[in-house]
Design a protein around this motif. Structure first.
Motif, PDB file in Angstrom:
ATOM      1  N   GLU A  60       0.827  -1.208   0.000  1.00 16.43           N
ATOM      2  CA  GLU A  60       0.000   0.000   0.000  1.00 16.43           C
ATOM      3  C   GLU A  60       0.861   1.257   0.000  1.00 16.43           C
ATOM      4  N   GLN A  61       1.964   1.225   0.784  1.00 15.44           N
ATOM      5  CA  GLN A  61       2.875   2.367   0.824  1.00 15.44           C
ATOM      6  C   GLN A  61       3.523   2.590  -0.536  1.00 15.44           C
ATOM      7  N   ASP A  62       3.955   1.508  -1.170  1.00 16.68           N
ATOM      8  CA  ASP A  62       4.563   1.616  -2.502  1.00 16.68           C
ATOM      9  C   ASP A  62       3.562   2.194  -3.510  1.00 16.68           C
ATOM     10  N   ALA A  63       2.322   1.733  -3.411  1.00 15.78           N
ATOM     11  CA  ALA A  63       1.293   2.221  -4.337  1.00 15.78           C
ATOM     12  C   ALA A  63       1.021   3.699  -4.120  1.00 15.78           C
ATOM     13  N   ALA A  64       1.004   4.116  -2.835  1.00 13.49           N
ATOM     14  CA  ALA A  64       0.762   5.533  -2.524  1.00 13.49           C
ATOM     15  C   ALA A  64       1.897   6.408  -3.042  1.00 13.49           C
ATOM     16  N   GLU A  65       3.133   5.943  -2.879  1.00 14.17           N
ATOM     17  CA  GLU A  65       4.284   6.714  -3.359  1.00 14.17           C
ATOM     18  C   GLU A  65       4.288   6.783  -4.889  1.00 14.17           C
ATOM     19  N   GLU A  66       3.928   5.691  -5.535  1.00 13.21           N
ATOM     20  CA  GLU A  66       3.879   5.684  -6.996  1.00 13.21           C
ATOM     21  C   GLU A  66       2.818   6.650  -7.502  1.00 13.21           C
ATOM     22  N   GLN A  67       1.681   6.682  -6.813  1.00 15.65           N
ATOM     23  CA  GLN A  67       0.626   7.618  -7.203  1.00 15.65           C
ATOM     24  C   GLN A  67       1.083   9.058  -7.004  1.00 15.65           C
ATOM     25  N   ALA A  68       1.805   9.315  -5.900  1.00 20.15           N
ATOM     26  CA  ALA A  68       2.310  10.666  -5.634  1.00 20.15           C
ATOM     27  C   ALA A  68       3.299  11.098  -6.708  1.00 20.15           C
ATOM     28  N   ARG A  69       4.119  10.148  -7.183  1.00 17.21           N
ATOM     29  CA  ARG A  69       5.122  10.480  -8.206  1.00 17.21           C
ATOM     30  C   ARG A  69       4.489  10.718  -9.575  1.00 17.21           C
ATOM     31  N   THR A  70       3.418  10.003  -9.866  1.00 16.67           N
ATOM     32  CA  THR A  70       2.841  10.073 -11.211  1.00 16.67           C
ATOM     33  C   THR A  70       1.698  11.077 -11.335  1.00 16.67           C
ATOM     34  N   SER A  71       1.119  11.483 -10.215  1.00 17.50           N
ATOM     35  CA  SER A  71      -0.003  12.429 -10.255  1.00 17.50           C
ATOM     36  C   SER A  71       0.509  13.866 -10.231  1.00 17.50           C
ATOM     37  N   PRO A  72      -0.142  14.782 -10.941  1.00 19.49           N
ATOM     38  CA  PRO A  72       0.266  16.187 -10.885  1.00 19.49           C
ATOM     39  C   PRO A  72       0.020  16.776  -9.504  1.00 19.49           C
ATOM     40  N   VAL A  73       0.857  17.722  -9.112  1.00 21.55           N
ATOM     41  CA  VAL A  73       0.681  18.412  -7.833  1.00 21.55           C
ATOM     42  C   VAL A  73      -0.274  19.582  -8.061  1.00 21.55           C
ATOM     43  N   THR A  74      -1.402  19.535  -7.432  1.00 26.93           N
ATOM     44  CA  THR A  74      -2.424  20.560  -7.626  1.00 26.93           C
ATOM     45  C   THR A  74      -1.895  21.945  -7.253  1.00 26.93           C
ATOM     46  N   GLY A  75      -2.040  22.896  -8.174  1.00 29.73           N
ATOM     47  CA  GLY A  75      -1.671  24.275  -7.886  1.00 29.73           C
ATOM     48  C   GLY A  75      -0.220  24.630  -8.135  1.00 29.73           C
ATOM     49  N   GLU A  76       0.599  23.689  -8.582  1.00 24.17           N
ATOM     50  CA  GLU A  76       2.005  24.016  -8.810  1.00 24.17           C
ATOM     51  C   GLU A  76       2.176  24.809 -10.106  1.00 24.17           C
ATOM     52  N   LYS A  77       3.270  25.556 -10.192  1.00 26.82           N
ATOM     53  CA  LYS A  77       3.644  26.263 -11.414  1.00 26.82           C
ATOM     54  C   LYS A  77       4.850  25.561 -12.029  1.00 26.82           C
ATOM     55  N   SER A  78       4.921  25.599 -13.356  1.00 23.52           N
ATOM     56  CA  SER A  78       6.007  24.912 -14.057  1.00 23.52           C
ATOM     57  C   SER A  78       6.674  25.840 -15.064  1.00 23.52           C
ATOM     58  N   TRP A  79       7.978  25.640 -15.252  1.00 20.57           N
ATOM     59  CA  TRP A  79       8.757  26.368 -16.260  1.00 20.57           C
ATOM     60  C   TRP A  79       9.581  25.359 -17.054  1.00 20.57           C
ATOM     61  N   ASP A  80       9.631  25.545 -18.348  1.00 18.80           N
ATOM     62  CA  ASP A  80      10.386  24.651 -19.225  1.00 18.80           C
ATOM     63  C   ASP A  80      11.572  25.379 -19.856  1.00 18.80           C
ATOM     64  N   LYS A  81      12.478  24.597 -20.435  1.00 25.17           N
ATOM     65  CA  LYS A  81      13.603  25.127 -21.218  1.00 25.17           C
ATOM     66  C   LYS A  81      14.410  26.153 -20.433  1.00 25.17           C
ATOM     67  N   LEU A  82      14.766  25.798 -19.206  1.00 24.45           N
ATOM     68  CA  LEU A  82      15.563  26.678 -18.359  1.00 24.45           C
ATOM     69  C   LEU A  82      17.041  26.520 -18.693  1.00 24.45           C
ATOM     70  N   GLU A  83      17.761  27.631 -18.754  1.00 21.92           N
ATOM     71  CA  GLU A  83      19.195  27.592 -19.029  1.00 21.92           C
ATOM     72  C   GLU A  83      19.941  26.898 -17.891  1.00 21.92           C
ATOM     73  N   GLN A  84      21.103  26.344 -18.212  1.00 22.30           N
ATOM     74  CA  GLN A  84      21.891  25.634 -17.206  1.00 22.30           C
ATOM     75  C   GLN A  84      23.365  26.029 -17.242  1.00 22.30           C
ATOM     76  N   ASN A  85      23.653  27.241 -17.676  1.00 26.23           N
ATOM     77  CA  ASN A  85      25.045  27.664 -17.780  1.00 26.23           C
ATOM     78  C   ASN A  85      25.626  28.004 -16.414  1.00 26.23           C
ATOM     79  N   HIS A  86      26.914  27.745 -16.254  1.00 22.74           N
ATOM     80  CA  HIS A  86      27.620  28.147 -15.044  1.00 22.74           C
ATOM     81  C   HIS A  86      28.161  29.565 -15.217  1.00 22.74           C
ATOM     82  N   VAL A  87      27.838  30.425 -14.252  1.00 17.71           N
ATOM     83  CA  VAL A  87      28.270  31.824 -14.329  1.00 17.71           C
ATOM     84  C   VAL A  87      28.827  32.256 -12.974  1.00 17.71           C
ATOM     85  N   GLN A  88      29.701  33.239 -13.010  1.00 18.51           N
ATOM     86  CA  GLN A  88      30.307  33.753 -11.781  1.00 18.51           C
ATOM     87  C   GLN A  88      29.647  35.054 -11.330  1.00 18.51           C
TER      88      GLN A  88
END
Length: 216
Positions: A60-88
């Motif tokens: 049951e715990q494994d199933a709950a964790e799998e559902q948490a991983r695969t289900s969207p988080v209600t109300g979250e915001k998302s951003w795509d294509k974020l840069e990953q350069n190292h800068v000083q």
């Protein structure tokens, strides 16, 4: 008469007493065996039942964790294509706290680290790149919520926590490309956010270190 005398002789009496003692001893041994066997059966039955319960609970715990991983988080915001350069140099991010983008070459330690003072965004973003969840709060957050979230972070590798004075909401959770505002530490989405995004599928560099970086 001789036979009667033999039956009543001291030797016959001793033999009778000895036989009676042996009979009682055999009876005791028989009861002991029955008790031992019964106890063993009960133990085995208990282990089988307990093992079945534990296996069911684990499933049951494994199933709950799998559902948490695969289900969207209600109300979250998302951003795509974020840069990953190292800068000083300092980076101006379009969201606060930042959830990704160019960042310092050195990550902020995020091995269950709770910081009580502000930390550099550029280092924290590098931690998110490594799959960390960053919990932040401002001075409007309730003390009980801050305490509860700090306890969660302190038990969770690949997470960190710090104050961000100018964030718009009292309690916020960030991962690479993801952000969630909650009103309370008891919000069920807090646990889901950790389950889904600590070293989650959004992580650009899964398995990268969360120690050996910058510490305050």
């Amino acid at each position: 008469m001789a036979s009667a005398k033999n039956q009543n002789s001291p030797a016959a009496t001793r033999r009778a007493k000895l036989e009676e003692a042996r009979r009682k001893e055999r009876a005791i041994e028989r009861r002991s065996r029955i008790i031992t066997i019964t106890a063993a059966v009960l133990v085995v039955a208990g282990l089988v039942a307990g093992g079945g319960y534990l296996m069911s609970a684990a499933d049951e715990q494994d199933a709950a964790e799998e559902q948490a991983r695969t289900s969207p988080v209600t109300g979250e915001k998302s951003w795509d294509k974020l840069e990953q350069n190292h800068v000083q140099t300092p980076v101006t991010y379009p969201m606060n706290p930042p959830v990704g983008g160019d960042h310092n070459p050195v990550w902020m330690n995020c091995d269950a680290d709770v910081y009580t003072e502000a930390i550099p965004n550029e280092n924290a973003v590098h931690s998110l790149e490594h799959g960390a969840v960053w919990v932040t709060y401002n001075d409007k957050a309730k003390e009980a919520d801050v305490k509860a979230l700090s306890e969660r972070v302190s038990k969770t590798p690949y997470s960190l926590m710090s104050p961000v004075a100018d964030q718009k909401d009292p309690l916020m959770l960030s991962a690479w490309g993801k952000q969630l505002t909650v009103k309370s530490a008891t919000d069920a989405r807090v646990a889901q956010f950790f389950t889904k995004y600590v070293q989650g599928a959004q992580t650009p560099e899964p398995g990268a270190a969360c120690s050996g970086g910058v510490a305050k």
